[in-house]
Write an enzyme that holds these catalytic residues in place. Structure first.
Site, PDB file in Angstrom:
ATOM      1  N   ASP A  59       0.817  -1.205   0.000  1.00 46.48           N
ATOM      2  CA  ASP A  59       0.000   0.000   0.000  1.00 46.48           C
ATOM      3  C   ASP A  59       0.852   1.257   0.000  1.00 46.48           C
ATOM      4  OD1 ASP A  59      -2.160   1.664   2.336  1.00 46.48           O
ATOM      5  OD2 ASP A  59      -2.415   1.457   0.164  1.00 46.48           O
ATOM      6  N   GLU A 118       3.852  -7.579   7.636  1.00 47.86           N
ATOM      7  CA  GLU A 118       2.567  -8.218   7.317  1.00 47.86           C
ATOM      8  C   GLU A 118       2.702  -9.356   6.304  1.00 47.86           C
ATOM      9  OE1 GLU A 118       0.126  -4.856   6.267  1.00 47.86           O
ATOM     10  OE2 GLU A 118      -0.495  -4.599   8.350  1.00 47.86           O
ATOM     11  N   TYR A 164      -6.076  -3.124  13.283  1.00 43.18           N
ATOM     12  CA  TYR A 164      -6.922  -2.045  12.781  1.00 43.18           C
ATOM     13  C   TYR A 164      -8.358  -2.129  13.267  1.00 43.18           C
ATOM     14  CZ  TYR A 164      -3.185  -0.087  10.069  1.00 43.18           C
ATOM     15  OH  TYR A 164      -2.006   0.519   9.699  1.00 43.18           O
ATOM     16  N   GLU A 178       1.446  -0.648  13.988  1.00 37.57           N
ATOM     17  CA  GLU A 178       0.437   0.021  13.167  1.00 37.57           C
ATOM     18  C   GLU A 178      -0.922  -0.051  13.846  1.00 37.57           C
ATOM     19  OE1 GLU A 178       0.057  -0.922   8.991  1.00 37.57           O
ATOM     20  OE2 GLU A 178       2.238  -1.164   8.767  1.00 37.57           O
TER      21      GLU A 178
HETATM   22  N1  CKX Z   1      -0.647  -2.160   6.732  1.00 35.56           N
HETATM   23  C1  CKX Z   1      -4.602  -4.105   7.199  1.00 35.56           C
HETATM   24  C2  CKX Z   1       0.532  -1.923   5.876  1.00 35.56           C
HETATM   25  C3  CKX Z   1       0.597  -0.462   5.438  1.00 35.56           C
HETATM   26  C4  CKX Z   1      -0.752   0.025   4.895  1.00 35.56           C
HETATM   27  C5  CKX Z   1      -1.811  -0.176   5.979  1.00 35.56           C
HETATM   28  C6  CKX Z   1      -3.134   0.490   5.568  1.00 35.56           C
HETATM   29  C7  CKX Z   1      -1.903  -1.687   6.179  1.00 35.56           C
HETATM   30  C8  CKX Z   1      -3.088  -2.150   7.000  1.00 35.56           C
HETATM   31  C9  CKX Z   1      -3.217  -3.646   6.933  1.00 35.56           C
HETATM   32  O1  CKX Z   1       1.594  -0.314   4.457  1.00 35.56           O
HETATM   33  O2  CKX Z   1      -0.658   1.370   4.485  1.00 35.56           O
HETATM   34  O3  CKX Z   1      -3.976  -0.139   4.934  1.00 35.56           O
HETATM   35  O4  CKX Z   1      -3.287   1.682   5.885  1.00 35.56           O
END
Ligand code: CKX
Length: 607
Positions: A166, A421, A477, A515
């Protein structure tokens, strides 16, 4: 040889010539450049600044989204007096792969878009004359690149990047490029391992050179006074009444390494190094034997128009924002950052979790979220794929060797993140993780703590690989992707249950959040709150804070992200990811003020 990993320095024996500026630039969609002689200069170039990503300087979609081969070229004058030494071109990075030609001759190639490499050019250079440097770069992603993704082909045959991650697949010569002069006999690398003994420090060192002459190491304090000296390629330096490097209270010594022949200096190199230890003990992360509480962020090297291009101004503003908000740490999500960022972290006393670009190790087709459902075209999960267990594992190991070699002396580098991840819910991930975690334990002289950022699809009880980690890092999240909006309180309950389960599984390992957060459009206000509003981001930060404060073995909180940043376009992104606590032009949202009040009241050390 690790010469490529030594950050360029001017010393009595070393010289640097900057190669940044305007280069020629041309796309090569048919990969015909080598056959057509682009190695000696580009036929129909535009100009392109270096360092920069190329994408956001263009106004047309084809140029912005370009995927494939593309070329840079320039001329560089090589002084005649440099014939009595090594002449190398150091690329601080080339994203994601590059082949370098000088005066038409291929001199080196490198894969991996976030770590340095050098082209040794003595054999092909025209001394005291202008020389043509051409670089063929490629930004295509695959299951064997770090980061991971795919290349799709559109109806008209145009290639398109399909990242499994992302963040926008910015590419190009995105960091500094320099011409280097070093003596034929030179310092190639050196390492330090710190031991604190009361008010003194004993520092084991080892110096690598390509010759047999004597080596000495001198340590100078911040006033330039010599505080230690040792001779020999290996040994121990003793600093009495040592000034330790601490979180947000840095102290840097200058380690000067010399090769000498009697009174004659052959080569000299130096590095600015903080003396500190970092370890896991009593379910805490200890710096200099004291438990810390980490406050900070996941970040990106990302800014408007520059893309992922090195931007000293934005980097400085990011550190000022982090200091303003009360942070003491960050993760280099999701790739190694420019060395200048780590030197800034050394100077400002930030705890850095240094992450390799092992992101996207999960199948996805749409802003990575498909991975959650395991959908997408692949029949297998990522770690079930044979080529991953063989080719990708070798790429991962090589990249980790380069990362540890480059960053091993930084005081700020206190831990390693070996994956972000990954699909850690499948048994096939276990041997892969064990191999890379064992490698880092072997090659890091300071044996720093190692971990990976756990994805929410592999919660406690499902995750198969947590035994390899020295401490637990969670990306969770609740309040956004799950249990969101009016249901966020349910998320808090579920998160507490998962935390209890993690502590049962790993009672001796501290845990931190790398995160959590919510997409927030700056300027959107609602009472009561709704998702995407600034008020909602504040509520989510408060929800998480209450969870963190409930467990003394939760030792850190790093919300996602410091800033809004660019991603691949898609229905889940509004001109990028908006989870920043600051906007992309580095201005605070409401939740930043909540975190500032919270973090400035939490000490960096628990005692
Ligand atoms: N985690 C559900 C990795 C980041 C993304 C973040 C997002 C994700 C969330 C995983 O690089 O930006 O979706 O904001």
């Amino acid at each position: 040889m690790a010469f490529e990993s030594l950050y360029p320095r001017v010393t009595p024996s070393r010289r640097i010539q900057d190669m940044c500026g305007s280069w020629d630039f041309q796309f090569d969609p048919d990969s015909k450049g080598v056959a057509e002689g682009w190695t000696a200069g580009l036929p129909n170039p535009t100009d392109m600044p270096v360092p920069a990503s190329f994408a956001d300087v263009f106004t047309d979609k084809y140029s912005r989204e370009y995927t494939g081969d593309f070329w840079y070229a320039t001329t560089v004058f090589v002084p005649g007096e440099w014939q009595n030494g090594n002449v190398d071109i150091r690329f601080d990075s080339a994203t994601h792969a590059a082949t370098v030609f000088v005066n038409g001759a291929e001199v080196t190639s490198h894969e991996g878009g976030f770590l340095p490499f050098v082209a040794h050019i003595n054999e092909v250079v025209k001394w005291n004359d202008y020389n043509t440097v051409a670089v063929k770069v490629n930004n295509e992603l695959s299951w064997q690149t770090l980061p991971v993704g795919e290349v799709h082909t559109l109806g008209d045959g145009t290639k398109m990047s399909a990242p499994y991650f992302d963040f926008y697949n910015y590419s190009g010569l995105q960091r500094n490029v320099r011409l280097l002069f070093t003596p034929f006999e030179r310092i190639e690398d050196f390492e330090v391992v710190h031991h604190i003994n009361g008010s003194n420090a004993h520092i084991d060192y080892a110096v690598s050179t390509n010759g047999e002459h004597d080596v000495e190491v001198i340590v100078l304090d911040e006033d330039g006074t010599q505080v230690a000296r040792a001779t020999g390629k290996e040994g121990t330096l003793v600093i009495e009444d040592v000034q330790l490097w601490n979180l947000r209270a840095a102290y840097l010594y200058r380690f000067v390494v010399r090769i000498t022949d009697g009174d004659r200096l052959i080569d000299e190199y130096f590095d600015e190094i903080g003396v500190r230890t970092v370890e896991i003990k009593d379910c805490q992360i200890l710096v200099n034997g004291r438990p810390v509480y980490l406050k900070g962020f996941g970040r990106h090297e990302d800014s408007n128009v520059h893309g992922r291009g090195f931007d000293a101004v934005m980097n400085k503003r990011d550190f000022e924002d982090m200091k303003w908000i009360g942070a003491n740490s960050f993760r280099t999500s999701h790739y190694p950052y420019a060395e200048e960022q780590l030197y800034e972290a050394d100077r400002d006393g930030f705890f850095v979790i240094d992450e390799v670009a092992a992101v996207g190790m999960m199948k996805s087709l749409m802003n990575f979220l498909d991975a959650a459902g395991g959908s997408g075209t692949a029949q297998k999960t990522y770690f079930e794929e044979e080529s991953v267990q063989t080719e990708t594992l070798e790429v991962h190991k090589r990249t980790l060797r380069e990362l540890v070699t480059r960053d091993k002396r930084h005081a700020s580098v206190c831990a390693w993140s070996l994956l972000n991840e990954p699909d850690s819910k499948v048994p096939e991930a276990v041997p892969y993780f064990e191999a890379i975690f064992d490698l880092v334990r072997e090659i890091d002289p300071q044996k720093r703590p190692r971990s990976y950022a756990s994805v929410m699809m592999a919660p406690a009880g499902t995750d198969t690989t947590h035994h390899v980690a020295d401490f637990i890092m969670l990306n969770r999240y609740h309040g956004w992707y799950v249990n969101s909006g009016y249901a966020s309180a349910d998320g808090a309950t579920m998160m507490r249950a998962e935390l209890e389960k993690w502590h049962e599984l790993e009672p001796d390992k501290p845990l931190m959040f790398t995160e959590y957060g919510a997409d927030t459009m700056a300027g959107v206000h609602k009472l009561p709150s709704v998702m995407w509003s600034e008020e909602y981001q504040v509520e989510i930060m408060k929800m998480w804070a209450e969870i963190f404060d409930s467990y003394d073995w939760v030792v850190g909180e790093q919300p996602w992200n410091l800033n809004d940043f660019q991603t691949t376009e898609g229905i889940m992104r509004v001109d990028g990811n908006k989870k920043g606590l600051f906007t992309r032009d580095r201005q605070p949202k409401m939740a930043a003020f909540f975190l500032r009040d919270r973090w400035t009241a939490i000490p960096d050390y628990k005692n």
